[in-house]
Design a protein around this motif. Structure first.
Motif, PDB file in Angstrom:
ATOM      1  N   GLY A   1      -3.563   0.707  14.659  1.00  0.00           N
ATOM      2  CA  GLY A   1      -3.857   2.015  14.096  1.00  0.00           C
ATOM      3  C   GLY A   1      -4.470   1.916  12.712  1.00  0.00           C
ATOM      4  O   GLY A   1      -5.371   2.676  12.355  1.00  0.00           O
ATOM      5  N   ALA A   2      -3.976   0.950  11.916  1.00  0.00           N
ATOM      6  CA  ALA A   2      -4.545   0.744  10.584  1.00  0.00           C
ATOM      7  C   ALA A   2      -5.978   0.239  10.680  1.00  0.00           C
ATOM      8  O   ALA A   2      -6.840   0.626   9.881  1.00  0.00           O
ATOM      9  N   LEU A   3      -6.264  -0.618  11.659  1.00  0.00           N
ATOM     10  CA  LEU A   3      -7.632  -1.115  11.843  1.00  0.00           C
ATOM     11  C   LEU A   3      -8.576   0.035  12.198  1.00  0.00           C
ATOM     12  O   LEU A   3      -9.690   0.116  11.673  1.00  0.00           O
ATOM     13  N   SER A   4      -8.135   0.911  13.091  1.00  0.00           N
ATOM     14  CA  SER A   4      -8.976   2.051  13.464  1.00  0.00           C
ATOM     15  C   SER A   4      -9.205   2.967  12.267  1.00  0.00           C
ATOM     16  O   SER A   4     -10.323   3.445  12.047  1.00  0.00           O
ATOM     17  N   TRP A   5      -8.161   3.208  11.492  1.00  0.00           N
ATOM     18  CA  TRP A   5      -8.310   4.053  10.306  1.00  0.00           C
ATOM     19  C   TRP A   5      -9.272   3.423   9.308  1.00  0.00           C
ATOM     20  O   TRP A   5     -10.135   4.101   8.737  1.00  0.00           O
ATOM     21  N   ALA A   6      -9.128   2.115   9.071  1.00  0.00           N
ATOM     22  CA  ALA A   6      -9.985   1.436   8.103  1.00  0.00           C
ATOM     23  C   ALA A   6     -11.438   1.442   8.548  1.00  0.00           C
ATOM     24  O   ALA A   6     -12.353   1.659   7.743  1.00  0.00           O
TER      25      ALA A   6
ATOM     26  N   ALA B   1     -12.786   4.898   8.079  1.00  0.00           N
ATOM     27  CA  ALA B   1     -12.984   5.181   6.656  1.00  0.00           C
ATOM     28  C   ALA B   1     -14.257   4.521   6.134  1.00  0.00           C
ATOM     29  O   ALA B   1     -14.978   5.098   5.320  1.00  0.00           O
ATOM     30  N   LEU B   2     -14.551   3.326   6.630  1.00  0.00           N
ATOM     31  CA  LEU B   2     -15.725   2.597   6.151  1.00  0.00           C
ATOM     32  C   LEU B   2     -17.011   3.146   6.756  1.00  0.00           C
ATOM     33  O   LEU B   2     -18.003   3.359   6.044  1.00  0.00           O
ATOM     34  N   VAL B   3     -17.016   3.392   8.064  1.00  0.00           N
ATOM     35  CA  VAL B   3     -18.246   3.768   8.765  1.00  0.00           C
ATOM     36  C   VAL B   3     -18.517   5.264   8.678  1.00  0.00           C
ATOM     37  O   VAL B   3     -19.645   5.689   8.417  1.00  0.00           O
ATOM     38  N   VAL B   4     -17.484   6.080   8.900  1.00  0.00           N
ATOM     39  CA  VAL B   4     -17.670   7.533   8.958  1.00  0.00           C
ATOM     40  C   VAL B   4     -17.563   8.164   7.574  1.00  0.00           C
ATOM     41  O   VAL B   4     -18.417   8.936   7.154  1.00  0.00           O
ATOM     42  N   ASP B   5     -16.492   7.813   6.843  1.00  0.00           N
ATOM     43  CA  ASP B   5     -16.255   8.432   5.537  1.00  0.00           C
ATOM     44  C   ASP B   5     -16.950   7.697   4.396  1.00  0.00           C
ATOM     45  O   ASP B   5     -16.912   8.169   3.254  1.00  0.00           O
ATOM     46  N   ARG B   6     -17.526   6.538   4.673  1.00  0.00           N
ATOM     47  CA  ARG B   6     -18.290   5.766   3.687  1.00  0.00           C
ATOM     48  C   ARG B   6     -17.450   5.370   2.469  1.00  0.00           C
ATOM     49  O   ARG B   6     -17.937   5.374   1.329  1.00  0.00           O
ATOM     50  N   LEU B   7     -16.181   5.044   2.686  1.00  0.00           N
ATOM     51  CA  LEU B   7     -15.353   4.546   1.601  1.00  0.00           C
ATOM     52  C   LEU B   7     -15.668   3.084   1.333  1.00  0.00           C
ATOM     53  O   LEU B   7     -16.152   2.370   2.208  1.00  0.00           O
ATOM     54  N   THR B   8     -15.379   2.631   0.136  1.00  0.00           N
ATOM     55  CA  THR B   8     -15.551   1.225  -0.192  1.00  0.00           C
ATOM     56  C   THR B   8     -14.357   0.425   0.328  1.00  0.00           C
ATOM     57  O   THR B   8     -13.293   0.981   0.631  1.00  0.00           O
ATOM     58  N   ILE B   9     -14.524  -0.883   0.397  1.00  0.00           N
ATOM     59  CA  ILE B   9     -13.413  -1.743   0.825  1.00  0.00           C
ATOM     60  C   ILE B   9     -12.258  -1.629  -0.161  1.00  0.00           C
ATOM     61  O   ILE B   9     -11.083  -1.678   0.230  1.00  0.00           O
ATOM     62  N   ALA B  10     -12.567  -1.463  -1.431  1.00  0.00           N
ATOM     63  CA  ALA B  10     -11.502  -1.324  -2.426  1.00  0.00           C
ATOM     64  C   ALA B  10     -10.658  -0.086  -2.141  1.00  0.00           C
ATOM     65  O   ALA B  10      -9.420  -0.120  -2.244  1.00  0.00           O
ATOM     66  N   ARG B  11     -11.297   1.028  -1.776  1.00  0.00           N
ATOM     67  CA  ARG B  11     -10.545   2.240  -1.456  1.00  0.00           C
ATOM     68  C   ARG B  11      -9.750   2.059  -0.167  1.00  0.00           C
ATOM     69  O   ARG B  11      -8.631   2.561  -0.039  1.00  0.00           O
ATOM     70  N   VAL B  12     -10.328   1.381   0.807  1.00  0.00           N
ATOM     71  CA  VAL B  12      -9.609   1.119   2.059  1.00  0.00           C
ATOM     72  C   VAL B  12      -8.384   0.260   1.799  1.00  0.00           C
ATOM     73  O   VAL B  12      -7.287   0.534   2.308  1.00  0.00           O
ATOM     74  N   ALA B  13      -8.549  -0.796   0.994  1.00  0.00           N
ATOM     75  CA  ALA B  13      -7.422  -1.678   0.680  1.00  0.00           C
ATOM     76  C   ALA B  13      -6.329  -0.918  -0.064  1.00  0.00           C
ATOM     77  O   ALA B  13      -5.130  -1.125   0.185  1.00  0.00           O
ATOM     78  N   ALA B  14      -6.733  -0.020  -0.973  1.00  0.00           N
ATOM     79  CA  ALA B  14      -5.733   0.765  -1.703  1.00  0.00           C
ATOM     80  C   ALA B  14      -4.996   1.719  -0.761  1.00  0.00           C
ATOM     81  O   ALA B  14      -3.782   1.932  -0.903  1.00  0.00           O
ATOM     82  N   GLY B  15      -5.718   2.299   0.198  1.00  0.00           N
ATOM     83  CA  GLY B  15      -5.072   3.203   1.147  1.00  0.00           C
ATOM     84  C   GLY B  15      -4.078   2.504   2.046  1.00  0.00           C
ATOM     85  O   GLY B  15      -3.097   3.110   2.486  1.00  0.00           O
ATOM     86  N   LEU B  16      -4.321   1.225   2.323  1.00  0.00           N
ATOM     87  CA  LEU B  16      -3.419   0.455   3.187  1.00  0.00           C
ATOM     88  C   LEU B  16      -2.398  -0.347   2.401  1.00  0.00           C
ATOM     89  O   LEU B  16      -1.481  -0.932   3.004  1.00  0.00           O
TER      90      LEU B  16
END
Length: 436
Positions: A109-114, A117-132
């Motif tokens: 589930g975390a992989l799907s969310w990440a 977040a990267l492809v659809v919401d265009r978040l950076t990896i830093a934001r993804v890492a902080a969210g997880l």
């Protein structure tokens, strides 16, 4: 809504643990994260070797990052039971591959969310890492691996490609190593009016051999289906296309054709400036003051700009600049002509006018004429095939520049290619369908 019936909160459903085959057994809220204890919803205490009922041998705790809910990252403490079989002396623990890969730190589930977040919401990896609430490298490696598995390595993403664009791209601005890559763009949706362009692939280097090798690696059926290749003025791309895609039509897009004329105009202006004053232009010099006005289309000139050009061309010392400017304006007018047949005739007239009889003093126009004659078929092919401009390729290059800026640069080309494909590969609709 006074008649609304509210059900008792179900932590398992709310946190989407049921999709992983888990059931929540407890929770703890911390200032930085939410911790949820859980177990498998359907334990399997039967020996896979002999089928006898196993004996429980305690549990182990496996901590996994899960998709965040609210402003807090979510951590799962998964209690995994261990078993032993008295009949065949076998030891094992519960199978959790539905929850996460072996040794992984993120749930599925975390992989799907990440990935979303990267492809659809265009978040950076830093934001993804902080969210997880995981390390940057943990998030980056997991997202790239998942992105390759779900999206990049899918052979179906090459299906239906009929028009491609090819261009070079600077992936890093350092002195070490090759800083150029070749990008291949799918322009079929633009030509057909069904969508936007998308990044097909990115290859290290920029040469005829690089593009030729990439084409040769594609299946024969795919290569035979390519109808048009849009490109810039680099002859290496033209030669590779002719050798590997003999039935495809090469199209030199308007952006690069007009840029050739614009560069000729700039070189001519600087040469005349130096011939008159013996130095580079200064802010009060007429040629320097008009440098941007010269590149404005004749139909878009303001009254003030027109007065400035009239005064500039009234000086007979500027006649060579005026002649080069006239060719530039004729090329722009040909591309802006709504009737493509008329536009093609106008462009053919420009090429013919630069073929013979150009004065020796107009060295920039003579050089431009040689280039236009060599690529005349590719230039004129644009007017017969609407929607084959390489402009969308330049737009994707701009998106990649933004990606590199958001990431504060890349040092690993493999990561850059994967991130670029996830950013501009047109995967958003596919990912929406997968995660629906």
């Amino acid at each position: 809504m006074p008649d609304t019936t509210l059900a008792r909160p179900d932590l398992t459903t709310f946190c989407r643990l049921d999709e992983l085959g888990l059931v929540a057994t407890g929770q703890r809220l911390e200032p930085e994260r939410a911790v949820i204890e859980c177990r498998l919803a359907e334990p399997d205490p039967w020996c896979r070797s002999c089928g006898a009922e196993a004996t429980p041998r305690g549990t182990i705790a496996r901590r996994l990052a899960h998709e965040p809910f609210g402003h807090r990252p979510t951590t799962l403490v998964l209690r995994v039971k261990r078993f032993s079989c008295a009949t065949c002396s076998r030891f094992w623990q519960e199978d959790t591959t539905r929850v996460a890969e072996p040794r992984a730190k993120l749930t599925r589930g975390a992989l799907s969310w990440a990935l979303r977040a990267l492809v659809v919401d265009r978040l950076t990896i830093a934001r993804v890492a902080a969210g997880l609430d995981v390390a940057w490298h943990t998030a980056n490696d997991a997202v790239i691996i998942e992105g390759r598995r779900r999206l990049i390595d899918d052979p179906a993403r090459f299906d239906g490609v009929r028009v491609i664009g090819v261009d070079e791209h600077v992936w890093r601005h350092t002195r070490r190593g090759d800083k150029y890559v070749t990008v291949i763009i799918d322009l079929t949706p633009v030509r057909d009016g069904t969508g936007s362009s998308r990044l097909l692939d990115m290859i290290e280097g920029r040469s005829k051999q690089v593009f030729k090798t990439w084409l040769a690696d594609r299946p024969n059926a795919w290569r035979e289906g390519i109808e048009v290749v849009a490109m810039d003025g680099f002859t290496g791309f033209k030669t590779a296309t002719a050798e590997e895609l003999p039935t495809a039509i090469a199209v030199m897009d308007p952006f690069h054709v007009v840029r050739l004329a614009g560069e000729a105009l700039d070189v001519c202006r600087r040469r005349v400036q130096h011939d008159i004053f013996g130095r580079r232009g200064r802010k009060d010099d007429p040629l320097y003051t008009a440098r941007r006005t010269l590149h404005t289309g004749a139909g878009l000139l303001t009254e003030r700009q027109q007065v400035r050009l009239d005064a500039l061309f009234a000086d007979e010392n500027h006649v060579e600049v005026e002649s080069t400017w006239g060719i530039y304006q004729r090329m722009v007018a040909a591309y802006r002509e709504p009737n493509r047949e008329v536009g093609k005739s106008l462009m053919q007239a420009v090429i013919d006018s630069l073929t013979d009889g150009v004065p020796t003093a107009l060295v920039e126009l003579r050089k431009l004429g040689r280039t236009l004659r060599q690529r005349a078929a590719d230039i004129l092919a644009f007017f017969d095939r609407p929607g084959t401009s390489n402009g969308p390729t330049e737009a994707i290059n701009g998106r990649l520049e933004h990606l590199r800026g958001s990431a504060l640069g890349f040092r690993n080309l493999a990561n850059y290619i994967a991130r670029s494909l996830l950013e501009a590969g047109g995967f958003r609709p596919l990912l929406h369908a997968q995660l629906r």
